[in-house]
Scaffold this active site. Structure first.
Site, PDB file in Angstrom:
ATOM      1  N   CYS A   1       0.828  -1.204   0.000  1.00 27.50           N
ATOM      2  CA  CYS A   1       0.000   0.000   0.000  1.00 27.50           C
ATOM      3  C   CYS A   1       0.862   1.253   0.000  1.00 27.50           C
ATOM      4  O   CYS A   1       1.988   1.259   0.525  1.00 27.50           O
ATOM      5  CB  CYS A   1      -0.911   0.012   1.228  1.00 27.50           C
TER       6      CYS A   1
ATOM      7  N   GLU B   1       0.434   3.923   1.732  1.00 27.28           N
ATOM      8  CA  GLU B   1       0.666   4.413   3.094  1.00 27.28           C
ATOM      9  C   GLU B   1       1.871   3.717   3.722  1.00 27.28           C
ATOM     10  O   GLU B   1       2.655   4.346   4.439  1.00 27.28           O
ATOM     11  CB  GLU B   1      -0.573   4.192   3.971  1.00 27.28           C
TER      12      GLU B   1
ATOM     13  N   CYS C   1      -6.526   1.418   4.431  1.00 26.74           N
ATOM     14  CA  CYS C   1      -7.179   0.123   4.604  1.00 26.74           C
ATOM     15  C   CYS C   1      -6.922  -0.383   6.025  1.00 26.74           C
ATOM     16  O   CYS C   1      -6.124   0.195   6.771  1.00 26.74           O
ATOM     17  CB  CYS C   1      -6.658  -0.876   3.568  1.00 26.74           C
TER      18      CYS C   1
ATOM     19  N   CYS D   1      -3.249  -1.137   6.832  1.00 32.19           N
ATOM     20  CA  CYS D   1      -2.465   0.094   6.997  1.00 32.19           C
ATOM     21  C   CYS D   1      -2.805   0.807   8.307  1.00 32.19           C
ATOM     22  O   CYS D   1      -1.941   1.400   8.933  1.00 32.19           O
ATOM     23  CB  CYS D   1      -2.661   1.029   5.808  1.00 32.19           C
TER      24      CYS D   1
END
Length: 152
Positions: free
Chosen positions: A62, A64, A102, A105
């Protein structure tokens, strides 16, 4: 394409969303990179991350997580806030949008920055909200002493 930062009344949120949007706008590749993220540290620096898709979905990273890694490579300063922007696929309306982290994360970010705020949509505006409020029952294991995060 409209800049999703235009819908951010808070200057810090606007700067983060603009940075994430600029990152993904310049690096979007269908099926490879669809989300850009930005993390603000306590010294006022912004660190960027890019979503890395993979043939094996579980291997994807991801944006992030990438921004968190970039921040930790650059500084030991407290991490203050995070924003992520999803770039539209060619088959979608040409509107980039702010997306919340998400679940995975949220866990990861809170492990490393328990006071972190995230930019999320609230109606027509994007606002900063405590990330812990988006994950009210965070997993707490025994790897690190309670209340402590690992030192960078």
């Amino acid at each position: 394409m409209p800049d999703p930062a235009d819908g951010c009344p808070d200057p810090a949120a606007r700067a983060l969303v603009a940075a994430a949007f600029a990152a993904i706008s310049s690096r979007y590749v269908l099926g490879r990179h669809q989300i850009g993220a930005a993390v603000l540290d306590g010294d006022g620096h912004i660190h960027l991350g890019l979503h890395l898709d993979a043939m094996v979905g579980r291997a994807a990273v991801c944006a992030e997580a990438g921004a968190l890694s970039a921040a930790r490579l650059a500084t030991g300063a407290e991490l203050v806030s995070v924003a992520a922007v999803r770039y539209p696929k060619p088959t979608e309306a040409p509107v980039a949008r702010v997306v919340p982290p998400c679940g995975l994360c949220r866990e990861l970010l809170l492990d490393h920055a328990p006071n972190l705020h995230a930019v999320v949509r609230n109606g027509t505006h994007a606002v900063l909200t405590p990330l812990a409020g988006l994950l009210p029952h965070k997993y707490v294991g025994t790897k690190w002493p309670a209340g402590l995060t690992p030192k960078p």
